[in-house]
Design a protein around this motif. Structure first.
Motif, PDB file in Angstrom:
ATOM      1  N   PHE A   1     -18.323  78.649  18.411  1.00  0.00           N
ATOM      2  CA  PHE A   1     -19.329  79.699  18.538  1.00  0.00           C
ATOM      3  C   PHE A   1     -19.487  80.488  17.239  1.00  0.00           C
ATOM      4  N   SER A   2     -20.697  80.999  17.004  1.00  0.00           N
ATOM      5  CA  SER A   2     -20.908  82.023  15.981  1.00  0.00           C
ATOM      6  C   SER A   2     -20.546  83.352  16.625  1.00  0.00           C
ATOM      7  N   VAL A   3     -19.904  84.223  15.872  1.00  0.00           N
ATOM      8  CA  VAL A   3     -19.330  85.433  16.444  1.00  0.00           C
ATOM      9  C   VAL A   3     -19.742  86.656  15.634  1.00  0.00           C
ATOM     10  N   VAL A   4     -19.998  87.750  16.334  1.00  0.00           N
ATOM     11  CA  VAL A   4     -20.211  89.053  15.702  1.00  0.00           C
ATOM     12  C   VAL A   4     -19.181  90.012  16.281  1.00  0.00           C
ATOM     13  N   ILE A   5     -18.435  90.669  15.406  1.00  0.00           N
ATOM     14  CA  ILE A   5     -17.517  91.721  15.835  1.00  0.00           C
ATOM     15  C   ILE A   5     -18.172  93.042  15.462  1.00  0.00           C
ATOM     16  N   GLN A   6     -18.278  93.937  16.429  1.00  0.00           N
ATOM     17  CA  GLN A   6     -18.918  95.232  16.182  1.00  0.00           C
ATOM     18  C   GLN A   6     -17.960  96.334  16.600  1.00  0.00           C
ATOM     19  N   ASP A   7     -17.731  97.265  15.687  1.00  0.00           N
ATOM     20  CA  ASP A   7     -16.908  98.441  15.981  1.00  0.00           C
ATOM     21  C   ASP A   7     -17.110  99.423  14.851  1.00  0.00           C
ATOM     22  N   ASN A   8     -16.446 100.548  14.951  1.00  0.00           N
ATOM     23  CA  ASN A   8     -16.447 101.528  13.867  1.00  0.00           C
ATOM     24  C   ASN A   8     -15.151 101.330  13.079  1.00  0.00           C
ATOM     25  N   TYR A   9     -15.295 100.859  11.851  1.00  0.00           N
ATOM     26  CA  TYR A   9     -14.151 100.634  10.983  1.00  0.00           C
ATOM     27  C   TYR A   9     -14.238 101.632   9.833  1.00  0.00           C
ATOM     28  N   TYR A  10     -13.456 102.695   9.929  1.00  0.00           N
ATOM     29  CA  TYR A  10     -13.511 103.776   8.941  1.00  0.00           C
ATOM     30  C   TYR A  10     -12.456 103.579   7.869  1.00  0.00           C
TER      31      TYR A  10
ATOM     32  N   SER B   1     -33.692  96.053  11.753  1.00  0.00           N
ATOM     33  CA  SER B   1     -32.367  95.970  11.130  1.00  0.00           C
ATOM     34  C   SER B   1     -31.927  94.519  11.012  1.00  0.00           C
ATOM     35  N   VAL B   2     -32.106  93.752  12.079  1.00  0.00           N
ATOM     36  CA  VAL B   2     -31.760  92.327  12.055  1.00  0.00           C
ATOM     37  C   VAL B   2     -32.568  91.615  10.977  1.00  0.00           C
ATOM     38  N   ASN B   3     -33.860  91.902  10.904  1.00  0.00           N
ATOM     39  CA  ASN B   3     -34.701  91.260   9.881  1.00  0.00           C
ATOM     40  C   ASN B   3     -34.240  91.620   8.476  1.00  0.00           C
ATOM     41  N   GLU B   4     -33.849  92.866   8.251  1.00  0.00           N
ATOM     42  CA  GLU B   4     -33.346  93.273   6.933  1.00  0.00           C
ATOM     43  C   GLU B   4     -32.073  92.506   6.566  1.00  0.00           C
ATOM     44  N   ILE B   5     -31.205  92.353   7.550  1.00  0.00           N
ATOM     45  CA  ILE B   5     -29.964  91.609   7.309  1.00  0.00           C
ATOM     46  C   ILE B   5     -30.271  90.153   6.982  1.00  0.00           C
ATOM     47  N   LEU B   6     -31.126  89.540   7.778  1.00  0.00           N
ATOM     48  CA  LEU B   6     -31.484  88.140   7.518  1.00  0.00           C
ATOM     49  C   LEU B   6     -32.180  87.982   6.178  1.00  0.00           C
ATOM     50  N   ASN B   7     -33.065  88.926   5.837  1.00  0.00           N
ATOM     51  CA  ASN B   7     -33.744  88.877   4.535  1.00  0.00           C
ATOM     52  C   ASN B   7     -32.753  89.019   3.381  1.00  0.00           C
ATOM     53  N   TYR B   8     -31.792  89.923   3.542  1.00  0.00           N
ATOM     54  CA  TYR B   8     -30.776  90.123   2.512  1.00  0.00           C
ATOM     55  C   TYR B   8     -30.045  88.814   2.226  1.00  0.00           C
ATOM     56  N   TYR B   9     -29.620  88.149   3.277  1.00  0.00           N
ATOM     57  CA  TYR B   9     -28.885  86.907   3.090  1.00  0.00           C
ATOM     58  C   TYR B   9     -29.786  85.774   2.621  1.00  0.00           C
ATOM     59  N   ALA B  10     -31.046  85.756   3.019  1.00  0.00           N
ATOM     60  CA  ALA B  10     -31.987  84.731   2.545  1.00  0.00           C
ATOM     61  C   ALA B  10     -32.202  84.866   1.043  1.00  0.00           C
ATOM     62  N   VAL B  11     -32.378  86.089   0.573  1.00  0.00           N
ATOM     63  CA  VAL B  11     -32.588  86.346  -0.856  1.00  0.00           C
ATOM     64  C   VAL B  11     -31.353  85.940  -1.651  1.00  0.00           C
ATOM     65  N   ASN B  12     -30.195  86.143  -1.072  1.00  0.00           N
ATOM     66  CA  ASN B  12     -28.947  85.816  -1.755  1.00  0.00           C
ATOM     67  C   ASN B  12     -28.465  84.393  -1.446  1.00  0.00           C
ATOM     68  N   ASN B  13     -29.387  83.566  -0.883  1.00  0.00           N
ATOM     69  CA  ASN B  13     -29.074  82.169  -0.570  1.00  0.00           C
ATOM     70  C   ASN B  13     -27.773  82.025   0.215  1.00  0.00           C
ATOM     71  N   ASN B  14     -27.643  82.849   1.238  1.00  0.00           N
ATOM     72  CA  ASN B  14     -26.402  82.882   1.979  1.00  0.00           C
ATOM     73  C   ASN B  14     -26.729  83.191   3.435  1.00  0.00           C
ATOM     74  N   ASP B  15     -26.659  82.213   4.307  1.00  0.00           N
ATOM     75  CA  ASP B  15     -26.966  82.400   5.712  1.00  0.00           C
ATOM     76  C   ASP B  15     -25.826  83.137   6.393  1.00  0.00           C
ATOM     77  N   PRO B  16     -26.089  84.321   6.975  1.00  0.00           N
ATOM     78  CA  PRO B  16     -24.982  85.066   7.605  1.00  0.00           C
ATOM     79  C   PRO B  16     -24.377  84.307   8.765  1.00  0.00           C
ATOM     80  N   PHE B  17     -25.127  83.425   9.402  1.00  0.00           N
ATOM     81  CA  PHE B  17     -24.599  82.707  10.551  1.00  0.00           C
ATOM     82  C   PHE B  17     -23.772  81.500  10.144  1.00  0.00           C
ATOM     83  N   ASP B  18     -23.872  81.078   8.865  1.00  0.00           N
ATOM     84  CA  ASP B  18     -22.994  80.031   8.380  1.00  0.00           C
ATOM     85  C   ASP B  18     -21.566  80.533   8.287  1.00  0.00           C
TER      86      ASP B  18
END
Length: 142
Positions: A40-49, A122-139
């Motif tokens: 599975f592709s995984v997302v961990i979400q929390d507040n990491y201070y 927000s999701v689109n910004e994240i995907l765009n960021y990784y697309a511009v940097n030739n780096n798929d976040p889901f990879d």
């Protein structure tokens, strides 16, 4: 998640509150690794201070990780807090927590000010960021 014996976080947390926080992080990492190891592709979400962000990334050593930090402004945090069904900042002022977070959290990964963004934007910004940097976040898998 802890009911009996729960220690609340505060500006000066008890050793038990820190232990419980670290346990929460460890359980999230263990679950993420298990899901990833099962395809599975995984997302961990929390507040990491502060250095806790680096601590969690270290727990994921050997796994592909993309750090994404969402950081809206204090004004927006206050507005969002008022519209929540629960209180997320019971033992902290939003201002002090924000200042501490910005001062102590290592600048690793992609930081995004979501103040003026919908969740979809927000999701689109994240995907765009990784697309511009030739780096798929889901990879990354996590």
């Amino acid at each position: 998640m802890i009911v009996s014996g729960r220690e609340e976080m505060s500006a000066t947390p008890s050793p038990e509150a820190i232990r419980q926080l670290r346990l929460r992080y460890q359980l999230a990492v263990d679950a993420a690794k298990t899901y990833y190891n099962n395809g599975f592709s995984v997302v961990i979400q929390d507040n990491y201070y502060g250095l806790e962000l680096s601590h969690v990334v270290d727990l994921l050593q050997g796994y592909p990780v993309r750090e994404i930090v969402l950081c809206p402004t204090v004004k927006v945090l206050k507005e969002r807090e008022l519209s929540r069904g629960k209180t997320g900042y019971a033992n902290f002022s939003i201002e002090s927590l924000y200042l501490e977070f910005m001062a102590r959290t290592p600048r690793i990964g992609f930081w995004l000010d979501t103040s003026d963004l919908t969740p979809e934007e927000s999701v689109n910004e994240i995907l765009n960021y990784y697309a511009v940097n030739n780096n798929d976040p889901f990879d990354a898998g996590l």
